[in-house]
Design an enzyme around this catalytic site. Structure first.
Site, short mmCIF file in Angstrom:
data_model
loop_
_atom_site.label_atom_id
_atom_site.label_comp_id
_atom_site.label_asym_id
_atom_site.label_seq_id
_atom_site.Cartn_x
_atom_site.Cartn_y
_atom_site.Cartn_z
N GLY A 58 -77.17 -49.46 -49.95
CA GLY A 58 -77.99 -50.14 -50.94
C GLY A 58 -78.91 -49.17 -51.66
O GLY A 58 -79.30 -48.13 -51.12
N GLY A 60 -82.59 -48.29 -53.67
CA GLY A 60 -83.97 -48.51 -53.27
C GLY A 60 -84.47 -47.51 -52.25
O GLY A 60 -85.63 -47.56 -51.85
N HIS A 223 -85.78 -51.90 -45.49
CA HIS A 223 -85.34 -53.00 -46.34
C HIS A 223 -86.37 -54.13 -46.33
O HIS A 223 -86.02 -55.29 -46.48
CB HIS A 223 -83.99 -53.56 -45.87
N SER A 460 -73.25 -60.72 -46.48
CA SER A 460 -72.55 -61.99 -46.71
C SER A 460 -71.36 -61.80 -47.63
O SER A 460 -70.30 -62.40 -47.42
CB SER A 460 -73.51 -63.03 -47.29
#
Length: 591
Positions: A58, A60, A223, A460
């Site tokens: 991810g 960030g 996160h 997901s």
């Protein structure tokens, strides 16, 4: 800290990658797949082959991951949305961009979504004849061995050390198995703990202060996951470090992951989580060094300080220790090896490298095309009915999204609801443009799986995609002439078995499996679609009383999960979303 942020159009990841390549010659960007690779590592570069290193995750956490693409470090990365894993397609695109006859080492942080997507990409690469190894990085000590036995340690600061050291090993000509062994030795001999004054501000999300004005938190993830414990009043840096170091070095049976002895070669990394000033970070580094020397007789052989793996603007820092003596071999030699990766301290670019950017354009490459299965299954479906059922499920997702997002803000990183909506929006657009092959049941489900994988990301998205891909195969293998409830029932069971190959989650672990398995079992028992949908809802409700054992929620303190006691407890957001989706499907199907 300030929670204000500049306005953006929501798409900041791709421009960031292009901006990075513009200021770092030798990098190429695959825009559509959000892949950055070292131009000199491409198969057609004419350079001598070496083991290629692929990572990602991810966004960030910058400079991780793209900032570690360079000579002597990574060869390619795939960047997901903020705090969400890249899709399998993106990762496979990164692997193909630097495909090497000597093989590819995939380096992935130990988070459920990353493991699923990178693992699936690795399997696809192997099926295509490529040599691939995968090393998962887990160095967090905030969760003890007992609680973390199922999910393992989170990947934190040691990820950067693996990128750097394994990259140098590959540059020295080691074989794939040898490079993987070096990477694993770094993981096995590294520990990390982090602390912060508050959670970070995610672009596009409403800023909110999680911690009180006088609170701090130890064990923070990258996160926005809550840490191991909160405390007040705010300590001095010295007091805070004295609380953090024992978690790394004390010989507590549940938390002692790596032994450190005086006179061993130890690497210290002090990592800025994004929001600390350089002045404070340098001060913290000196305090840490002094306490290591005075209290533990550990004199760091190497010390690096800076923003290596961040949580956007997180106002905190992490301490990583690597026992280079126990890691063995040439670890320090590889650590010292020069690299052009901008995220590291040492950079070198030749005049020839800069000539590429003198033309004013960032080097780009075409996206890897998705290869759809063109072979029909012979299992017919009614296009309009199929589309109607899909749209009804999407409408249900849109209806419950605010509540799902709220639940996930408490239990995870807050993206579960919006991730489901993103998948729904992509499917709505595809239905509108008639790009889904819904007249063939298997091909239609396969198309949905690809769209979900591309549009959702995160854990997901991976779970849905794997389940749907296996569901399509189950329908294809049925031999039926048309899609019936019986066809769907059998294929659903096959798909659940396939999904269990890629996740440790089972009923009772507080995940979407708590809604999915009851649904499948009810169908298998012949109870019918409406009863199955009710079973999914009941399963989601039961998660209110469960402790999370896998996924990011497993790192959250129990008291955080009890914030909704007035509702009967906090349910798993993924299970709630899936139950709503299934209810929409079943209702539209006329049950």
């Amino acid at each position: 800290m300030s929670h204000k942020q500049f306005k953006s159009d929501g798409n900041i990841v791709t421009p960031y990658l292009l901006g990075l390549a513009r200021s770092n010659p030798g990098l190429t960007v695959i825009k559509h797949d959000r892949v950055v690779f070292r131009t000199a590592s491409a198969p057609n570069s004419g350079n001598p082959p070496k083991v290629s290193l692929v990572s990602g995750g991810g966004s960030g956490h910058e400079p991780t991951h793209a900032g570690f693409v360079g000579e002597g470090a990574l060869d390619a990365i795939a960047a997901g949305a903020i705090f969400a894993s890249p899709s399998t397609k993106q990762i496979y695109s990164a692997i193909k961009a630097v495909e090497s006859p000597k093989g590819t080492l995939i380096i992935v942080k130990n988070y459920t979504g990353d493991i699923i997507h990178f693992g699936l990409a690795a399997e696809r690469a192997k099926a295509a004849g490529m040599k691939v190894e995968l090393v998962a990085v887990g160095d967090d000590v905030s969760v003890g061995k007992k609680k973390g036995s199922l999910v393992g340690r989170r990947g934190l600061g040691a990820t950067v050390l693996v990128h750097k050291i394994a990259g140098a090993a590959a540059s020295h000509g080691l074989e794939l198995a040898e490079v993987a062994e070096v990477a694993q030795s770094v993981v096995d001999n590294s520990v990390t703990i982090a602390a912060s004054l508050d959670h970070c501000t995610v672009p596009g999300h409403k800023p909110e202060a999680i911690l009180g004005e006088n609170e701090y938190e130890i064990g923070m993830g990258i996160h926005n996951e809550s840490g191991t414990y909160k405390s007040s009043p705010l300590p001095s840096i010295s007091e805070l470090v004295s609380q953090m170091l024992p978690l790394l070095l004390d010989e507590d049976e549940d938390r002692s992951y790596v032994k450190f002895e005086p006179k061993e070669d130890v690497v210290l990394m002090v990592n800025n989580m994004g929001g600390m000033s350089n002045l404070e970070l340098g001060y913290a580094a000196e305090v840490i060094s002094e306490q290591l020397i005075d209290k533990y007789q550990i004199v760091p052989k190497r010390t690096i300080t800076g923003a290596f793996i961040t949580a956007l603007n997180g106002p905190g820092f992490g301490i990583t220790l690597m026992n280079a003596s126990k890691a063995g071999g040439d670890i320090l030699k590889y650590f010292d090896y020069p690299t052009t990766a901008s995220g590291w301290n040492q950079m070198y670019h030749s005049a020839k490298d800069w000539e590429v950017l003198a033309k004013g354009q960032v080097p780009t490459a075409p996206s890897l095309k998705t290869l759809r299965n063109e072979k029909g299954s012979g299992v017919k479906a009614d296009y309009d009915t199929f589309a109607k059922i899909l749209l009804a499920g999407i409408a249900k997702i849109n209806e419950v999204e605010p509540k799902v997002t709220w639940y996930d803000t408490i239990a995870g990183d807050g993206d579960c609801g919006t991730t489901l909506v993103s998948g729904g929006e992509a499917l709505e657009e595809a239905i509108k443009n008639h790009t889904l092959r819904l007249e063939d049941a298997a091909l239609g489900i396969e198309d949905i799986a690809y769209m979900v994988e591309d549009s959702m990301g995160g854990t997901s998205g991976g779970l849905y995609s794997i389940y749907l891909s296996a569901l399509a195969q189950g329908v294809r293998d049925s031999g039926d002439k048309e899609l019936t409830a019986e066809t769907f029932k059998k294929a659903s069971n096959v798909a659940l078995d396939a999904l269990y190959k890629y996740t440790r989650a089972r009923p009772g672990y507080r995940t979407l499996i708590d809604a999915l398995q009851p649904f499948v079992e009810a169908l298998k028992a012949g109870k019918g679609p409406r009863a199955a949908a009710q079973a999914a809802y009941d399963g989601a409700e039961k998660t209110r009383k469960m402790d999370a054992l896998v996924g990011r929620a497993s790192y959250v303190a129990k008291e955080e999960l009890r914030k909704l006691d007035s509702e009967g407890g906090l349910p798993d957001p993924g299970a709630v979303g899936l139950a709503a989706l299934l209810d929409g499907f079943v209702t539209a199907a006329g049950y």
